[in-house]
Structure formats: structure tokens, C-alpha cells
Design an enzyme around this catalytic site. Structure first.
Site, PDB file in Angstrom:
ATOM      1  N   THR A  94      35.762  63.258   0.124  1.00 23.05           N
ATOM      2  CA  THR A  94      37.104  63.673  -0.015  1.00 23.05           C
ATOM      3  C   THR A  94      37.462  64.128  -1.426  1.00 23.05           C
ATOM      4  OG1 THR A  94      37.953  62.800   1.784  1.00 23.05           O
ATOM      5  CG2 THR A  94      39.462  64.311   0.482  1.00 23.05           C
ATOM      6  N   LYS A 169      40.311  70.271   4.678  1.00 16.55           N
ATOM      7  CA  LYS A 169      40.440  68.699   4.921  1.00 16.55           C
ATOM      8  C   LYS A 169      41.990  68.443   4.285  1.00 16.55           C
ATOM      9  CE  LYS A 169      40.107  64.102   4.357  1.00 16.55           C
ATOM     10  NZ  LYS A 169      39.813  62.966   5.133  1.00 16.55           N
TER      11      LYS A 169
HETATM   12  P1  NAD Z   1      34.276  52.936  -0.729  1.00 16.62           P
HETATM   13  O1  NAD Z   1      35.035  52.586  -2.112  1.00 16.62           O
HETATM   14  O2  NAD Z   1      34.409  51.955   0.197  1.00 16.62           O
HETATM   15  O3  NAD Z   1      32.977  53.441  -0.937  1.00 16.62           O
HETATM   16  C1  NAD Z   1      32.396  54.310  -1.841  1.00 16.62           C
HETATM   17  C2  NAD Z   1      31.130  53.720  -2.144  1.00 16.62           C
HETATM   18  O4  NAD Z   1      30.602  54.333  -3.385  1.00 16.62           O
HETATM   19  C3  NAD Z   1      31.212  52.322  -2.753  1.00 16.62           C
HETATM   20  O5  NAD Z   1      30.394  51.439  -2.242  1.00 16.62           O
HETATM   21  C4  NAD Z   1      31.004  52.501  -4.349  1.00 16.62           C
HETATM   22  O6  NAD Z   1      30.121  51.327  -4.993  1.00 16.62           O
HETATM   23  C5  NAD Z   1      30.166  53.718  -4.304  1.00 16.62           C
HETATM   24  N1  NAD Z   1      29.698  54.285  -5.571  1.00 16.62           N
HETATM   25  C6  NAD Z   1      30.770  54.479  -6.396  1.00 16.62           C
HETATM   26  N2  NAD Z   1      30.290  55.237  -7.619  1.00 16.62           N
HETATM   27  C7  NAD Z   1      28.965  55.457  -7.132  1.00 16.62           C
HETATM   28  C8  NAD Z   1      27.695  56.152  -7.995  1.00 16.62           C
HETATM   29  N3  NAD Z   1      27.797  56.436  -9.214  1.00 16.62           N
HETATM   30  N4  NAD Z   1      26.397  56.181  -7.283  1.00 16.62           N
HETATM   31  C9  NAD Z   1      26.458  55.461  -5.937  1.00 16.62           C
HETATM   32  N5  NAD Z   1      27.467  54.889  -5.387  1.00 16.62           N
HETATM   33  C10 NAD Z   1      28.635  54.915  -6.010  1.00 16.62           C
HETATM   34  O7  NAD Z   1      35.184  54.245  -0.103  1.00 16.62           O
HETATM   35  P2  NAD Z   1      35.030  54.902   1.333  1.00 16.62           P
HETATM   36  O8  NAD Z   1      36.265  54.385   2.102  1.00 16.62           O
HETATM   37  O9  NAD Z   1      33.868  54.697   1.920  1.00 16.62           O
HETATM   38  O10 NAD Z   1      35.407  56.349   0.966  1.00 16.62           O
HETATM   39  C11 NAD Z   1      34.277  57.272   0.611  1.00 16.62           C
HETATM   40  C12 NAD Z   1      34.939  58.768   0.619  1.00 16.62           C
HETATM   41  O11 NAD Z   1      35.176  58.929   2.088  1.00 16.62           O
HETATM   42  C13 NAD Z   1      36.245  58.778  -0.159  1.00 16.62           C
HETATM   43  O12 NAD Z   1      36.069  60.105  -0.916  1.00 16.62           O
HETATM   44  C14 NAD Z   1      37.246  58.981   0.653  1.00 16.62           C
HETATM   45  O13 NAD Z   1      38.518  59.564   0.513  1.00 16.62           O
HETATM   46  C15 NAD Z   1      36.601  59.427   1.979  1.00 16.62           C
HETATM   47  N6  NAD Z   1      37.179  59.210   3.524  1.00 16.62           N
HETATM   48  C16 NAD Z   1      37.417  57.781   3.720  1.00 16.62           C
HETATM   49  C17 NAD Z   1      37.916  57.546   4.737  1.00 16.62           C
HETATM   50  C18 NAD Z   1      38.278  56.133   5.129  1.00 16.62           C
HETATM   51  O14 NAD Z   1      38.962  55.748   6.240  1.00 16.62           O
HETATM   52  N7  NAD Z   1      37.908  55.036   4.380  1.00 16.62           N
HETATM   53  C19 NAD Z   1      38.319  58.408   5.802  1.00 16.62           C
HETATM   54  C20 NAD Z   1      37.972  59.904   5.614  1.00 16.62           C
HETATM   55  C21 NAD Z   1      37.493  59.977   4.367  1.00 16.62           C
END
Ligand code: NAD
Length: 298
Positions: A94, A169
Site C-alpha cells: 500500500t 484502496k
Molecule cells: P511487514 O513490515 O511485516 O513486512 C514488510 C517486509 O518488507 C519486512 O519483512 C521487511 O524486512 C521487508 N523489507 C523492507 N525493505 C525491504 C527491501 N528493500 N527489500 C526486501 N525486503 C524489504 O509489513 P506487512 O504488514 O507485511 O505489510 C506490507 C504491506 O502490505 C504494507 O504496505 C502494508 O500497508 C500493506 N498491508 C498490510 C496489511 C496488514 O494487515 N498487515 C493489510 C493490507 C495491506
């Protein structure tokens, strides 16, 4: 055989990559966190040494990263220089609409086929393969994107061209944030007026106050058994994530010149709730702040 590179296997990406692997495809994962890569490897994905290595051999590259700055960096430094010409590159994070359009243009100029496909549904939907994807891409590309997302999806909707998935979204989540606050305020007022909350629910759920925040996700514990309000507001949609989406909506509104005064007010209220230390509670817990009963949150 199709090969998928999956970058960012955190809370959401882990379940998503696992479902792609379970569908019989080869999924090569990379994350800056070695622990996240190890969890994905245990779940049936293949770890890559570097992000470039993961991307180079793939015909589909999926990113699920925290925010727009991460997506811009990964596209500029890894995907555009290393992905094979013609590869489908789908960002499911997002992020802001402007960055989504910028990276799509960058990818298209390099001969890649870009799509933005943010999701609705949290970690449980990611694990169950029941996410809703809102897709921004060329019309002609949508069916291919839909098929590639299907092991992770309940539904995928074509919202329009580049950035339209992100626009859909944040508009949807702005409605959700505002409507939840409206429902919470009404419960708080009902209580002060000595109207039993259960009676208010019974009336409003069958009247014009009916909405998803009330009848599917009721913030008052009791009337909707599956709602996070019945489990101490744990395990739902984090206040911090609602706040992130409301901020994105306000930034987009400022750039586009749209009037969103209720969106601005919703952002301010969730920011206050977050500052009070409740950012990791489900967003419906804001009810307790409006009731003046933060003591009810553990
Ligand atoms: P998260 O922080 O758990 O996961 C993100 C991952 O990206 C982490 O493991 C981090 O180490 C990795 N990362 C960061 N920089 C990186 C790079 N340069 N290369 C490779 N990996 C890298 O976050 P999440 O909860 O999984 O959310 C991910 C996305 O999904 C966000 O944009 C969030 O807004 C969206 N989202 C989350 C939810 C939810 O309920 N958690 C729901 C809908 C949308």
C-alpha cells in the site's frame, strides 16, 4: 516452468508467497530480514542470496514492502536493472498514488509489464489466500495479472490504469475510517443518553444507520461475535495501518485538490489514538477513546 520472485516476506508477504508455492510454482524469496527469509524457506519457498539474483531469473516479480520509499528504491536499484524484459512486475504494497505511477512508468520504459495491486484483508486473509486485490494496469494486461494473483486471491478487480489500484484502496479505507468513527460516536452518545448499546445496534442495523462498520465489525463488544471488539481488539486491522492509509488519502487529496474534511478529521483522531499508545490495537478500539474509557484497553 514459471518462476516468481517475491520481495518482502513480512507479516503479509509470508502467507502470500507460501500460497504461490503451494500452487506448484517456484517462488524465490528475498527480504532484508534474514529471519523473514528463513520463515519463508520453511514454508516451501526458495531463499535467494540477493534481491538481484531473485529477480533476474523470474517471469513474475511481486513486491510486498512497508511503504513507497522502499518500493521506489527496490524498483530503481533491483527490478528495473535486473528483471528480464517482458517480466510482469506487480507491487502489492500500500503506497501513494504518485509513487505507484512513477515506478510503473520506470518499469514500462525498461520493457517490463507493471501493475499496482494493493490488497484488502489482513494477515489471516493473506494466509488463507482470500485477499481482495485492487489492480491498476493496462486493460490488456489485467487478465494475466488476475491469473497470476489467483492463488492468493478471493477476488481481483481492475480499477483502471497505473496507480488506480492504490487510488481505490485509499478511497475505500477513507470510507472505512470515517464510518467506523461515526458508528463509535453513535455508541458513545447512545450510552450517555441511557439507550442500551444492544438496543441501539438492533435499531441502527435495521435502519438507515446500517453499514459494514456496524453490522460486520461492530466496535461495541457483543452484537457481532466475530468482531475484534470481542477479543480485546486484538488481531484485526491495526490502528497504525488505518492511520497510514488515511495519511495517504490526505496527501493524495492535497495534490489532487479534493475536499476531504472528514478524512482529515479521521486522520487526526486516529493519530491521537496512536499517540496515546494504542497503535497496535484494532482500529475499532477508538470507541474506548470516544467513550472516555481508555482504561478498558489493556
Ligand atoms: P511487514 O513490515 O511485516 O513486512 C514488510 C517486509 O518488507 C519486512 O519483512 C521487511 O524486512 C521487508 N523489507 C523492507 N525493505 C525491504 C527491501 N528493500 N527489500 C526486501 N525486503 C524489504 O509489513 P506487512 O504488514 O507485511 O505489510 C506490507 C504491506 O502490505 C504494507 O504496505 C502494508 O500497508 C500493506 N498491508 C498490510 C496489511 C496488514 O494487515 N498487515 C493489510 C493490507 C495491506
Amino acid at each position: 516452468m514459471s518462476q516468481i520472485a517475491f520481495l518482502g516476506v513480512g507479516a503479509m508477504g509470508l502467507g502470500m508467497a507460501t500460497n504461490l508455492a503451494k500452487s506448484g510454482q517456484r517462488v524465490i524469496v528475498y527480504d532484508v530480514s534474514a529471519a523473514a527469509v528463513a520463515r519463508a524457506a520453511e514454508a516451501g519457498c526458495e531463499p535467494a542470496g540477493t534481491a538481484a539474483e531473485a529477480v533476474a531469473a523470474a517471469d513474475v516479480v511481486i513486491t510486498m514492502l512497508p511503504a513507497g520509499s522502499h518500493v521506489r528504491q527496490v524498483y530503481a536499484e533491483t527490478i528495473v536493472p535486473h528483471a528480464a524484459k517482458g517480466a510482469l512486475v506487480v507491487d502489492c504494497s500500500t503506497i501513494d498514488v504518485a509513487t505507484a505511477r512513477e515506478v510503473a512508468a520506470m518499469a514500462a520504459a525498461a520493457g517490463l509489464r507493471p501493475a499496482d495491486a494493493p490488497v484488502s484483508g489482513g494477515v489471516m486473509a493473506a494466509e488463507a489466500g482470500t485477499l481482495a486485490f485492487m489492480v491498476g494496469c493496462d486493460e490488456a494486461l489485467f487478465e494475466t495479472v488476475r491469473q497470476r494473483l489467483s492463488p492468493m486471491a478471493r477476488v481481483a478487480i481492475h480499477a483502471g490504469g497505473a496507480g488506480a489500484g492504490q487510488a481505490a484502496k485509499i478511497c475505500n479505507n477513507m470510507v472505512l475510517g470515517i464510518s467506523m468513527l461515526g458508528v463509535c460516536e453513535a455508541f458513545a452518545l447512545a450510552e450517555k443518553l441511557e439507550l442500551a448499546p444492544e438496543r441501539f445496534f438492533e435499531v441502527a442495523s435495521q435502519s438507515s444507520g446500517q453499514c459494514w462498520s456496524l453490522t460486520s465489525y461492530c466496535p461495541w463488544p457483543g452484537p457481532v461475535a466475530a468482531a475484534p471488539s470481542n477479543r480485546g481488539y486484538e488481531g484485526g486491522f491495526l490502528t497504525q495501518l488505518m492511520l497510514k492509509d488515511l495519511k495517504l488519502a490526505q496527501e493524495a487529496a492535497a495534490v489532487a485538490g479534493a475536499a476531504t474534511p472528514l478524512g482529515a478529521q479521521a486522520e487526526a483522531l486516529y493519530a491521537l489514538f496512536d499517540r496515546l499508545g494504542h497503535g497496535r490495537k484494532d482500529f475499532s478500539a477508538v470507541l474506548q477513546m470516544l467513550r472516555g474509557r481508555l482504561d478498558e484497553l489493556s
